[in-house]
Motif scaffolding. Structure first.
Motif, PDB file in Angstrom:
ATOM      1  N   LEU A  58     -30.248  -4.586  18.706  1.00  0.00           N
ATOM      2  CA  LEU A  58     -30.640  -5.623  18.813  1.00  0.00           C
ATOM      3  C   LEU A  58     -30.073  -6.458  17.771  1.00  0.00           C
ATOM      4  O   LEU A  58     -29.619  -6.161  16.722  1.00  0.00           O
ATOM      5  N   ASN A  59     -29.476  -7.692  18.341  1.00  0.00           N
ATOM      6  CA  ASN A  59     -28.134  -7.660  16.535  1.00  0.00           C
ATOM      7  C   ASN A  59     -29.156  -8.862  16.868  1.00  0.00           C
ATOM      8  O   ASN A  59     -28.994 -10.286  17.195  1.00  0.00           O
ATOM      9  N   GLU A  60     -29.497  -8.784  15.272  1.00  0.00           N
ATOM     10  CA  GLU A  60     -30.523 -10.349  14.950  1.00  0.00           C
ATOM     11  C   GLU A  60     -29.299 -11.405  14.066  1.00  0.00           C
ATOM     12  O   GLU A  60     -29.991 -11.841  13.450  1.00  0.00           O
TER      13      GLU A  60
ATOM     14  N   LEU B  45     -26.574  -1.604  23.297  1.00  0.00           N
ATOM     15  CA  LEU B  45     -25.932  -2.579  21.816  1.00  0.00           C
ATOM     16  C   LEU B  45     -25.705  -3.703  22.106  1.00  0.00           C
ATOM     17  O   LEU B  45     -24.768  -4.177  22.837  1.00  0.00           O
ATOM     18  N   GLU B  46     -26.150  -4.473  21.266  1.00  0.00           N
ATOM     19  CA  GLU B  46     -25.686  -5.823  21.169  1.00  0.00           C
ATOM     20  C   GLU B  46     -25.041  -5.931  19.918  1.00  0.00           C
ATOM     21  O   GLU B  46     -25.257  -5.358  19.025  1.00  0.00           O
ATOM     22  N   THR B  47     -23.618  -7.076  20.097  1.00  0.00           N
ATOM     23  CA  THR B  47     -22.687  -7.229  19.508  1.00  0.00           C
ATOM     24  C   THR B  47     -23.085  -8.604  19.138  1.00  0.00           C
ATOM     25  O   THR B  47     -23.465  -9.469  19.901  1.00  0.00           O
TER      26      THR B  47
ATOM     27  N   LYS C 210     -27.727 -12.831  24.851  1.00  0.00           N
ATOM     28  CA  LYS C 210     -27.918 -11.445  25.018  1.00  0.00           C
ATOM     29  C   LYS C 210     -29.114 -10.694  24.713  1.00  0.00           C
ATOM     30  O   LYS C 210     -29.995  -9.821  25.200  1.00  0.00           O
ATOM     31  N   THR C 211     -29.797 -10.946  23.849  1.00  0.00           N
ATOM     32  CA  THR C 211     -31.319 -10.842  22.861  1.00  0.00           C
ATOM     33  C   THR C 211     -31.719 -10.940  24.474  1.00  0.00           C
ATOM     34  O   THR C 211     -32.444 -10.376  24.238  1.00  0.00           O
ATOM     35  N   THR C 212     -31.651 -12.093  25.266  1.00  0.00           N
ATOM     36  CA  THR C 212     -33.204 -12.274  26.275  1.00  0.00           C
ATOM     37  C   THR C 212     -32.486 -10.992  27.390  1.00  0.00           C
ATOM     38  O   THR C 212     -33.823 -10.909  27.259  1.00  0.00           O
TER      39      THR C 212
HETATM   40 ZN   LIG Z   1     -28.627 -12.175  20.410  1.00  0.00          ZN
END
Ligand SMILES: [Zn+2]
Ligand SMILES: Nc1nc2c(ncn2[C@@H]2O[C@H](COP(=O)(O)OP(=O)(O)OP(=O)(O)O)[C@@H](O)[C@H]2O)c(=O)[nH]1
Length: 391
Positions: A82-84, A142-144, A62-64
């Motif tokens: 980004l979800n960290e 939006l990344e969950t 997802k982050t990629t």
């Molecule tokens: Zn991620």
């Protein structure tokens, strides 16, 4: 976060929610942005900003995907949250400073015009914060967290969208790990528990099977088949390093009547999945000819989604996660699209008119657990053919 301007979801509901949902304390309400005066004088500022939810199991990419979008040249102004949670390769430039227990997200403006921040929670607060930068971006991604139920996040935006909010839910994208996805999707959960990876696939409007470099063609086929057996409707893309054509991800309009036309094509071409005997999530689809009353349709959907009194042969409740359909409502000249996510649903007239020589029909797709096509179809026919007195 300012308390002023907070609004409960109480009026003009487009998406219909049962009371239990409305009272859900876990569901943070969005702060509508105070644009009252500006809105009329500034051209284009009344346009709602689409939000796409990026979901997918831990480490799927997802982050990629979001980093890729942030660093590509694409002439779009996208705000990315980004979800960290995972270590991954998140843009470390972005800061989340904890002050007095509250997270304050700092938005970074990137060279290609995008905005970025990373958060530890479900990102809804970051969106509130972001909306103060209105005009600087046209799109929100939006990344969950990898274990999140995207349905809960989606429902928040969906309910909010008709309440004067400036954002709308455009679609749910799920990233599936080609290498580990099959294991995640088929993992048996104790009775009553949902497999989160499968739920993310069930809810998705687009699936990106990522890390195809790590698997053979045969393994990839298995993952694809598994995804397809869960969600018979979803579009599937395959990627390495989540490199995907942005036009495939943005502006899906998966939750509004614009998706009616593409849905019609999909429904016509859809082959009913084989009936699985396991406890997994499956897609069932059925068609019933004729014209139905809106109140009867409501009754059918509410029995299914709210009352949960539709059972399979062994008495298990049919658990619908996602519902889509095109139906023919009495007195309406156009096809009506039905959308459901968990307990929320919504009926909206599309731009597609029924032709005079065309057989009016109702096509429904349900994704969930314990679904039995024959029983659901029977219940549908019973419910819509009952004579419920209309006032
Ligand atoms: Zn991620
Ligand atoms: N081999 C390979 N590795 C990849 C690919 N895409 C991403 N990765 C790697 O997989 C790891 C996880 O990627 P992320 O993008 O952080 O995954 P995520 O879904 O955001 O992960 P969480 O936020 O922790 O749930 C990173 O080390 C990536 O570099 C790919 O296509 N092939």
């Amino acid at each position: 976060m300012p308390a002023a301007g907070r609004r409960r979801v109480t009026r003009r509901l487009r998406a219909v929610a049962p009371r239990s949902h409305m009272e859900d304390e876990d569901c943070p309400d969005l702060v509508p942005i105070d644009v009252g005066i500006v809105q009329d004088s500034e051209p284009g500022s009344g346009r709602k900003i689409p939000v796409t939810i990026i979901t997918g199991y831990l480490g799927a990419g997802k982050t990629t995907l979001l980093n890729y979008i942030l660093t590509e040249q694409h002439s779009k102004r996208i705000a990315v949250i980004l979800n960290e949670f995972g270590e991954g390769s998140a843009l470390e430039k972005s800061l989340a400073i904890s002050q007095g227990g509250e997270l304050y997200e700092e938005w970074l403006e990137l060279r290609n015009g995008c905005l970025c921040c990373s958060v530890k929670d479900n990102g809804v607060k970051a969106i509130e914060n972001l909306m103060q930068k209105r005009g600087k971006f046209d799109y929100i991604l939006l990344e969950t967290t990898g274990l999140a139920d995207p349905g809960a996040v989606a429902s928040m935006f969906w309910v909010d969208s008709e309440l004067g909010s400036d954002i709308y839910l455009d679609g749910i994208v799920s990233v599936v790990d080609a290498k580990h996805g099959l294991q995640h999707l088929t993992e048996e959960k104790p009775e009553g528990l949902v497999n989160e990876a499968a739920r993310q696939v069930a809810l998705a409007d687009l699936i990106i099977i990522n890390k195809t470099d790590l698997v053979s063609g045969e393994e990839l086929n298995k993952v694809r088949a598994s995804v397809r057996s869960i969600n018979g409707l979803v579009k599937i893309l395959e990627t390495q390093r989540s490199r995907v054509d942005l036009s495939n991800v943005l502006d899906l309009h998966a939750f509004d009547s614009l998706s009616g036309i593409s849905l019609q094509k999909k429904l016509e071409n859809m082959k009913t999945a084989h009936a699985h005997l396991d406890k997994g999530i499956v897609t069932v689809t059925f068609e019933v000819l004729g014209n139905i009353k809106e109140e009867n349709l409501n009754l059918f959907i509410q029995n299914l989604l709210w009352e949960k009194n539709v059972k399979d042969k062994t008495g298990r409740t049919m658990d619908v996660i996602r519902l889509k359909g095109l139906v023919s409502i009495q007195g309406k000249s156009h096809q009506v699209i039905v959308q459901g996510v968990h307990e929320l649903y919504d009926l909206e007239e599309t731009a597609v008119a029924w032709k005079e020589d065309e057989k009016r029909t109702n096509r429904l797709v349900l994704i969930g657990r314990n679904l039995n096509k024959e029983i659901i179809k029977e219940v549908f026919i019973e419910t819509v053919s009952e004579k419920h007195e209309s006032s």
